[in-house]
Design a protein around this motif. Sequence first.
Motif, PDB file in Angstrom:
ATOM      1  N   ASP A   1      56.085  45.302  42.442  1.00 47.07           N
ATOM      2  CA  ASP A   1      54.905  44.708  41.862  1.00 47.07           C
ATOM      3  C   ASP A   1      55.014  43.184  41.834  1.00 47.07           C
ATOM      4  O   ASP A   1      54.028  42.492  42.048  1.00 47.07           O
ATOM      5  N   GLY A   4      53.874  41.274  45.048  1.00 47.60           N
ATOM      6  CA  GLY A   4      52.446  41.012  45.184  1.00 47.60           C
ATOM      7  C   GLY A   4      52.035  39.755  44.447  1.00 47.60           C
ATOM      8  O   GLY A   4      51.236  38.955  44.953  1.00 47.60           O
ATOM      9  N   GLY A  53      39.797  43.652  47.442  1.00 41.65           N
ATOM     10  CA  GLY A  53      40.422  43.595  46.116  1.00 41.65           C
ATOM     11  C   GLY A  53      39.568  44.245  45.044  1.00 41.65           C
ATOM     12  O   GLY A  53      40.080  44.945  44.166  1.00 41.65           O
ATOM     13  N   GLN A  56      39.565  48.138  45.681  1.00 42.48           N
ATOM     14  CA  GLN A  56      40.841  48.798  45.361  1.00 42.48           C
ATOM     15  C   GLN A  56      41.343  48.457  43.957  1.00 42.48           C
ATOM     16  O   GLN A  56      42.395  48.938  43.550  1.00 42.48           O
ATOM     17  N   LYS A  57      40.599  47.613  43.253  1.00 39.90           N
ATOM     18  CA  LYS A  57      40.999  47.179  41.907  1.00 39.90           C
ATOM     19  C   LYS A  57      42.424  46.630  41.895  1.00 39.90           C
ATOM     20  O   LYS A  57      43.237  46.951  41.029  1.00 39.90           O
ATOM     21  N   SER A  58      42.708  45.800  42.906  1.00 37.55           N
ATOM     22  CA  SER A  58      44.027  45.190  43.047  1.00 37.55           C
ATOM     23  C   SER A  58      43.961  43.732  42.619  1.00 37.55           C
ATOM     24  O   SER A  58      43.379  42.900  43.315  1.00 37.55           O
TER      25      SER A  58
END
Length: 103
Positions: A1, A4, A53, A56-58
């Motif tokens: 994580d 990213g 984004g 994908q709710k990233s």
Amino acid sequence: DWVGWLAMLICICMFAAPLSTLGQVLKEKSSELLPPAQCTMQFCNCLLWTVVGVNQKSMPILVCNALGLVLGAVQLGLMAVFPSGKSEQLEAKKHDAKMSDFK
């Protein structure tokens, strides 16, 4: 994580790099120092990745690309307000150099 988030930070720095000349662009009222192809591609690329984004709710993808989209828009806006071309200061320097040749 954490990878990213690190990639997001590096990406934001990359997107903001052309703005390092912001002071000079405003001072000379010319965007000739901004790379038009890079700024245009940044805007288009970030627009598409912002959509990814959101879908994908990233957060890492969304944050860096939304910021890149805004920075790209600022750069394109500067190019619209201060078109590339001969800056006033550059022209003045050339004129002064020519005049000094006659002395």
